[in-house]
Design a protein around this motif. Structure first.
Motif, PDB file in Angstrom:
ATOM      1  N   GLU A  24      16.757-100.586 -16.807  1.00 36.27           N
ATOM      2  CA  GLU A  24      17.131 -99.331 -17.463  1.00 36.27           C
ATOM      3  C   GLU A  24      18.513 -98.869 -16.975  1.00 36.27           C
ATOM      4  OE1 GLU A  24      16.929 -96.063 -20.013  1.00 36.27           O
ATOM      5  OE2 GLU A  24      15.837 -97.947 -19.985  1.00 36.27           O
ATOM      6  N   LEU A  25      18.756 -98.950 -15.663  1.00 37.75           N
ATOM      7  CA  LEU A  25      20.083 -98.602 -15.135  1.00 37.75           C
ATOM      8  C   LEU A  25      21.143 -99.527 -15.732  1.00 37.75           C
ATOM      9  CD1 LEU A  25      19.281 -97.949 -11.374  1.00 37.75           C
ATOM     10  CD2 LEU A  25      20.069 -96.259 -13.049  1.00 37.75           C
ATOM     11  N   TYR A  26      20.830-100.802 -15.815  1.00 41.99           N
ATOM     12  CA  TYR A  26      21.761-101.767 -16.407  1.00 41.99           C
ATOM     13  C   TYR A  26      22.059-101.374 -17.853  1.00 41.99           C
ATOM     14  CZ  TYR A  26      23.668-106.164 -18.120  1.00 41.99           C
ATOM     15  OH  TYR A  26      24.478-107.107 -18.688  1.00 41.99           O
ATOM     16  N   ARG A  27      21.020-101.111 -18.606  1.00 41.14           N
ATOM     17  CA  ARG A  27      21.176-100.751 -20.026  1.00 41.14           C
ATOM     18  C   ARG A  27      22.043 -99.504 -20.186  1.00 41.14           C
ATOM     19  NH1 ARG A  27      18.773 -97.542 -23.482  1.00 41.14           N
ATOM     20  NH2 ARG A  27      17.232 -96.792 -22.012  1.00 41.14           N
ATOM     21  N   LEU A  28      21.844 -98.543 -19.306  1.00 36.87           N
ATOM     22  CA  LEU A  28      22.589 -97.290 -19.392  1.00 36.87           C
ATOM     23  C   LEU A  28      24.064 -97.451 -19.012  1.00 36.87           C
ATOM     24  CD1 LEU A  28      20.020 -94.828 -17.782  1.00 36.87           C
ATOM     25  CD2 LEU A  28      20.732 -94.896 -20.183  1.00 36.87           C
ATOM     26  N   TYR A  29      24.364 -98.349 -18.075  1.00 35.48           N
ATOM     27  CA  TYR A  29      25.713 -98.377 -17.501  1.00 35.48           C
ATOM     28  C   TYR A  29      26.484 -99.678 -17.681  1.00 35.48           C
ATOM     29  CZ  TYR A  29      24.464 -93.927 -15.580  1.00 35.48           C
ATOM     30  OH  TYR A  29      24.095 -92.616 -15.458  1.00 35.48           O
ATOM     31  N   VAL A  30      25.916-100.660 -18.359  1.00 33.89           N
ATOM     32  CA  VAL A  30      26.633-101.918 -18.490  1.00 33.89           C
ATOM     33  C   VAL A  30      27.957-101.735 -19.244  1.00 33.89           C
ATOM     34  CG1 VAL A  30      25.414-102.695 -20.589  1.00 33.89           C
ATOM     35  CG2 VAL A  30      26.439-104.382 -19.015  1.00 33.89           C
ATOM     36  N   ARG A  31      27.986-100.945 -20.278  1.00 40.73           N
ATOM     37  CA  ARG A  31      29.236-100.770 -21.031  1.00 40.73           C
ATOM     38  C   ARG A  31      30.295-100.009 -20.233  1.00 40.73           C
ATOM     39  NH1 ARG A  31      28.292-100.475 -27.479  1.00 40.73           N
ATOM     40  NH2 ARG A  31      27.275-102.479 -27.607  1.00 40.73           N
ATOM     41  N   PRO A  32      29.962 -98.864 -19.614  1.00 39.09           N
ATOM     42  CA  PRO A  32      31.003 -98.205 -18.813  1.00 39.09           C
ATOM     43  C   PRO A  32      31.543 -99.104 -17.696  1.00 39.09           C
ATOM     44  CG  PRO A  32      29.170 -96.700 -19.162  1.00 39.09           C
ATOM     45  CD  PRO A  32      28.745 -98.038 -19.688  1.00 39.09           C
ATOM     46  N   VAL A  33      30.658 -99.859 -17.044  1.00 35.06           N
ATOM     47  CA  VAL A  33      31.103-100.753 -15.968  1.00 35.06           C
ATOM     48  C   VAL A  33      32.005-101.844 -16.547  1.00 35.06           C
ATOM     49  CG1 VAL A  33      30.332-102.497 -14.299  1.00 35.06           C
ATOM     50  CG2 VAL A  33      29.189-100.267 -14.401  1.00 35.06           C
ATOM     51  N   TYR A  34      31.619-102.394 -17.693  1.00 38.44           N
ATOM     52  CA  TYR A  34      32.461-103.417 -18.334  1.00 38.44           C
ATOM     53  C   TYR A  34      33.858-102.870 -18.606  1.00 38.44           C
ATOM     54  CZ  TYR A  34      34.581-106.339 -21.876  1.00 38.44           C
ATOM     55  OH  TYR A  34      35.469-107.114 -22.568  1.00 38.44           O
ATOM     56  N   TRP A  35      33.941-101.658 -19.136  1.00 36.39           N
ATOM     57  CA  TRP A  35      35.266-101.117 -19.491  1.00 36.39           C
ATOM     58  C   TRP A  35      36.086-100.787 -18.251  1.00 36.39           C
ATOM     59  CZ3 TRP A  35      37.286-102.619 -23.590  1.00 36.39           C
ATOM     60  CH2 TRP A  35      36.511-102.858 -24.721  1.00 36.39           C
ATOM     61  N   ILE A  36      35.444-100.427 -17.169  1.00 32.04           N
ATOM     62  CA  ILE A  36      36.175-100.237 -15.905  1.00 32.04           C
ATOM     63  C   ILE A  36      36.738-101.584 -15.462  1.00 32.04           C
ATOM     64  CG2 ILE A  36      35.936 -99.691 -13.446  1.00 32.04           C
ATOM     65  CD1 ILE A  36      33.799 -97.572 -14.341  1.00 32.04           C
ATOM     66  N   CYS A  80      32.274-102.181  -8.807  1.00 34.97           N
ATOM     67  CA  CYS A  80      33.041-102.883  -9.836  1.00 34.97           C
ATOM     68  C   CYS A  80      34.490-103.088  -9.396  1.00 34.97           C
ATOM     69  CB  CYS A  80      32.970-102.099 -11.147  1.00 34.97           C
ATOM     70  SG  CYS A  80      33.885-102.860 -12.498  1.00 34.97           S
ATOM     71  N   ARG A  81      35.111-102.058  -8.841  1.00 32.72           N
ATOM     72  CA  ARG A  81      36.505-102.178  -8.382  1.00 32.72           C
ATOM     73  C   ARG A  81      36.639-103.266  -7.319  1.00 32.72           C
ATOM     74  NH1 ARG A  81      36.083 -97.036  -7.650  1.00 32.72           N
ATOM     75  NH2 ARG A  81      36.574 -97.220  -5.455  1.00 32.72           N
ATOM     76  N   PHE A  82      35.706-103.307  -6.373  1.00 40.48           N
ATOM     77  CA  PHE A  82      35.752-104.331  -5.336  1.00 40.48           C
ATOM     78  C   PHE A  82      35.528-105.722  -5.925  1.00 40.48           C
ATOM     79  CE2 PHE A  82      34.879-100.716  -2.435  1.00 40.48           C
ATOM     80  CZ  PHE A  82      35.999-100.868  -1.637  1.00 40.48           C
TER      81      PHE A  82
END
Length: 185
Positions: A24-36, A80-82
């Motif tokens: 569920e966390l992955y589903r919610l945040y995969v796109r924002p993390v990808y764009w970062i 993600c930055r690291f």
């Protein structure tokens, strides 16, 4: 007793080993993390890899996480930055051993200032999303984070296509304003 946000609940369950909570966390945040990741690296393929590496690392580190605030996005953005920095170092090492010409698409390093800006921006966006009404958060989650079409989101939420379109437009305008304020600060 303080009320837990959905992120806090998902994090606690995932930290206890609940894979469905982590999904569920992955589903919610995969796109924002990808764009970062994409914003740092500039390559879609590498951004996908960094996104996956971010969530693998997050899964390993969840048991020790003490979530500050309501959203897990700033923590994921830091990971993600690291991961992106590691990927760029690896690409430079590989390139030094296999090619004569440097890749001009690779930034030399990620500056501390850029890292702070990325973290601040992720926190600002997460804070702004937290101030939205429940319906607006759900519309944003479905359309922006999960890629639902307006009609599919409308059907999922039991509202009209026009309501989804209009509310999402207002939410995006609001988030653009928050991003602009953060970048001017």
């Amino acid at each position: 007793m303080p009320v837990q946000t959905s992120d806090q609940r998902w994090v606690a369950q995932a930290a206890a080993g609940d894979e469905s909570a982590f999904r569920e966390l992955y589903r919610l945040y995969v796109r924002p993390v990808y764009w970062i990741a994409h914003g740092i690296i500039g390559s879609a393929a590498d951004a996908e890899d960094v996104t996956q590496e971010t969530f693998v690392t997050a899964w390993r580190k969840l048991p020790g996480l003490e979530l500050q605030g309501e959203s897990v996005l700033p923590w994921l953005a830091t990971i993600c930055r690291f991961q992106a920095a590691n990927r760029m170092r690896q690409r430079r090492r590989d390139q030094a051993h296999t090619a004569d010409a440097p890749d001009e698409n690779l930034p030399a390093t990620i500056s501390v200032e850029d890292q702070v800006i990325t973290t601040d921006l992720a926190e600002r966006i997460a804070t702004e999303i937290g101030t939205l009404s429940e319906l607006d958060r759900e519309i944003f989650r479905l359309c922006a984070a999960e890629g639902y079409a307006y009609q599919a989101a409308a059907e999922e939420l039991g509202i009209s296509h026009a309501v989804v379109r209009n509310r999402l437009s207002r939410v995006r305008t609001r988030l653009r304003g928050a991003v602009k304020e953060a970048s001017e600060a």
